[in-house]
Design an enzyme around this catalytic site. Structure first.
Site, mmCIF file in Angstrom:
data_model
loop_
_atom_site.group_PDB
_atom_site.id
_atom_site.type_symbol
_atom_site.label_atom_id
_atom_site.label_comp_id
_atom_site.label_asym_id
_atom_site.label_seq_id
_atom_site.Cartn_x
_atom_site.Cartn_y
_atom_site.Cartn_z
ATOM 1 N N LYS A 27 0.818 -1.217 0.000
ATOM 2 C CA LYS A 27 0.000 0.000 0.000
ATOM 3 C C LYS A 27 0.853 1.269 0.000
ATOM 4 C CE LYS A 27 -4.237 -2.083 1.574
ATOM 5 N NZ LYS A 27 -3.856 -3.480 1.883
HETATM 6 C C1 PLP Z 1 -4.561 -4.540 1.448
HETATM 7 C C2 PLP Z 1 -3.822 -5.808 1.404
HETATM 8 C C3 PLP Z 1 -4.214 -6.855 0.561
HETATM 9 C C4 PLP Z 1 -5.455 -6.772 -0.299
HETATM 10 O O1 PLP Z 1 -5.317 -5.810 -1.311
HETATM 11 P P1 PLP Z 1 -6.621 -5.247 -2.061
HETATM 12 O O2 PLP Z 1 -6.122 -4.188 -2.971
HETATM 13 O O3 PLP Z 1 -7.517 -4.733 -0.990
HETATM 14 O O4 PLP Z 1 -7.224 -6.397 -2.781
HETATM 15 C C5 PLP Z 1 -3.421 -7.992 0.533
HETATM 16 N N1 PLP Z 1 -2.333 -8.110 1.313
HETATM 17 C C6 PLP Z 1 -1.919 -7.136 2.137
HETATM 18 C C7 PLP Z 1 -0.699 -7.332 2.973
HETATM 19 C C8 PLP Z 1 -2.645 -5.949 2.201
HETATM 20 O O5 PLP Z 1 -2.236 -4.975 3.014
#
Ligand code: PLP
Length: 462
Positions: free
Chosen positions: A112
């Site tokens: 993210k």
């Molecule tokens: C947010 C997240 C996901 C899922 O990603 P999306 O874009 O919501 O599908 C998977 N793994 C981790 C470690 C995350 O922080």
């Protein structure tokens, strides 16, 4: 470049407005009116570029005239300067034809950061220019919140409030949210699950009086700028493995469908992606929906991959919008049915979804086994989310086409699950090794819209 809502009833916006707004006023999500194309030659020319240079070329057409080339280059440079790896998104090999895309070298050790660091710089540049102030409210299952706080801490024109489900995030995630000392950072621990946090966030956005009074802005994965930032590493990794001269496939640990939808956009832009595989944990609503067409939330069961513990997958709406031939009325109707319990995807739309996405599921036990085996066979420690991806990728691989699994978090972000499974304690990188000594600051809040709005008004003086 114009942006339209998936529900067809909100004003058409430019990039800057869509980014600052987040959720559209009709409850929908913004998507580009047309999807820019990259030719075979454009993609081939990405080879050998730095991550930042590639990011500029992939994202530039989406920005319109919001920033000039110089400004946009500087924004990208600042966004990725704090990453702990020169390649930003390095690839490592797990097995013949199977690669791991390490997306966890950013400041909070999860993918993210790629989007959130960019959004922080985009917001700062845009707000500075027009003298505005905004209040960012986000809901998190752990990783979004820490990434948002890290991206916005200390910025002048922004207050950041993050709602997380009390007691349901890992200690590292919690500490990353509660230890920043800047006064514009507000960590809120709410009673309930992530879906409750997300529901209250949506309620705040739908309360237009409140929304306008505090200058509410959203950076959850519904924000188009986040999806856009994630498109880049599909290009850089595919090009490293021979695209556009050969096809590659991706498996993506999925919750809110933001990351995988970015892969779909890359494919629509012209990147030769063979298959995009959705990997879910035991909270497998997306896998069930792609298999049988029924989308019916039935309650979250907490797992060892908590960032994927969701039943309402907000970005899936964007995929539905495409599958229904960009019919905003059809999407509105599905979302009304969802409020009443669930919906069935039409046969035609399901066919379109299945042409674009494959899917698989990974149980808790399989997640642990995958962590243990990957460590034994390769020395690579997987976080539980990445392990879900690796397990599903192994099942879905086709000989001759490289499979890239997205490693979405650093193992040290989920040390208990990793140690239980592998017997190895994953250490934090040096640059954050004092995390456990820093003071925490957090406010406990009820799952109640009025109480939340009152608190945010008080803290922002609105
Ligand atoms: C947010 C997240 C996901 C899922 O990603 P999306 O874009 O919501 O599908 C998977 N793994 C981790 C470690 C995350 O922080």
């Amino acid at each position: 470049m114009k942006y339209i809502s998936t529900r067809g009833q909100a004003p058409v916006l430019n990039f800057e407005e869509a980014m600052l707004t987040g959720l559209a006023r009709d409850g929908g999500l913004y998507v580009p009116e047309t999807i820019p194309q990259m030719s075979h030659a454009d993609i081939a020319a990405l080879e050998g570029l730095s991550y930042e240079e590639a990011a500029f070329r992939v994202m530039r057409p989406f920005i319109g005239d919001t920033f000039n080339d110089d400004e946009f280059n500087q924004i990208i440079a600042k966004a990725y300067a704090g990453f702990g790896h020169a390649a930003r998104a390095p690839l490592v090999q797990l097995d013949s034809g199977h690669f791991l895309l390490e997306l966890f070298h950013g400041p909070t050790l999860a993918f993210k950061d790629f989007a959130m660091q960019l959004i922080g710089q985009l917001f700062e540049a845009a707000l500075k220019r027009n003298g505005r102030r905004v209040c960012i409210v986000g809901a998190t299952s752990g990783d979004t919140g820490s990434a948002a706080i890290e991206a916005f801490r200390g910025l002048k024109a922004v207050d950041v409030f993050i709602l997380y489900p009390h007691g349901r995030v890992s200690e590292v995630q919690r500490r990353q949210m509660t230890t920043p000392s800047e006064s514009n950072v507000h960590a809120l621990a709410m009673d309930g699950h992530f879906d409750d946090c997300q529901a209250r966030l949506k309620d705040m956005f739908n309360d237009f009086e409140f929304r306008d009074a505090v200058g509410l802005a959203g950076v959850n994965s519904i924000n188009w700028a986040r999806v856009l930032a994630q498109v880049v590493y599909y290009f850089t990794s595919a090009v490293s493995l021979g695209a556009p001269h050969r096809k590659v496939s991706f498996t993506v640990p999925t919750g809110n469908f933001g990351d995988i939808f970015a892969g779909y956009i890359a494919k629509r832009m012209g990147l030769p992606i063979d298959r995009l595989v959705v990997a879910t944990n035991q909270n497998d609503i997306l896998h069930r929906c792609l298999s049988g067409g029924e989308y019916k939330p039935d309650g979250v069961v907490p797992s060892i991959s908590p960032s994927m513990d969701i039943q309402v997958s907000s970005n899936f709406e964007r995929a539905l919008f495409e599958a229904y031939g960009r019919d905003g009325n059809a999407v509105s109707q599905l979302m009304d049915e969802l409020k009443a319990g669930g919906f069935n995807v039409s046969q035609g739309a399901l066919q379109v979804l299945r042409e674009n996405f494959d899917s698989g599921r990974c149980s808790e036990e399989e997640t642990r086994t995958t962590i243990r085996e990957a460590y034994a066979r390769t020395g690579e420690l997987l976080c539980p989310h990445s392990a879900v991806g690796v397990k599903v990728a192994k099942e879905q691989r086709v000989a001759g086409t490289p499979m890239i699994t997205l490693a979405t978090a650093h193992p040290a972000k989920f040390p208990a699950a990793v140690e239980d499974s592998s017997g190895v304690h994953p250490p934090l990188p040096d640059r954050m090794s004092d995390l456990y000594e820093r003071d925490e600051r957090v406010t406990r809040v009820e799952n109640d819209l009025d109480a939340l709005e009152t608190l945010i008004r008080e803290r922002t003086g609105n």
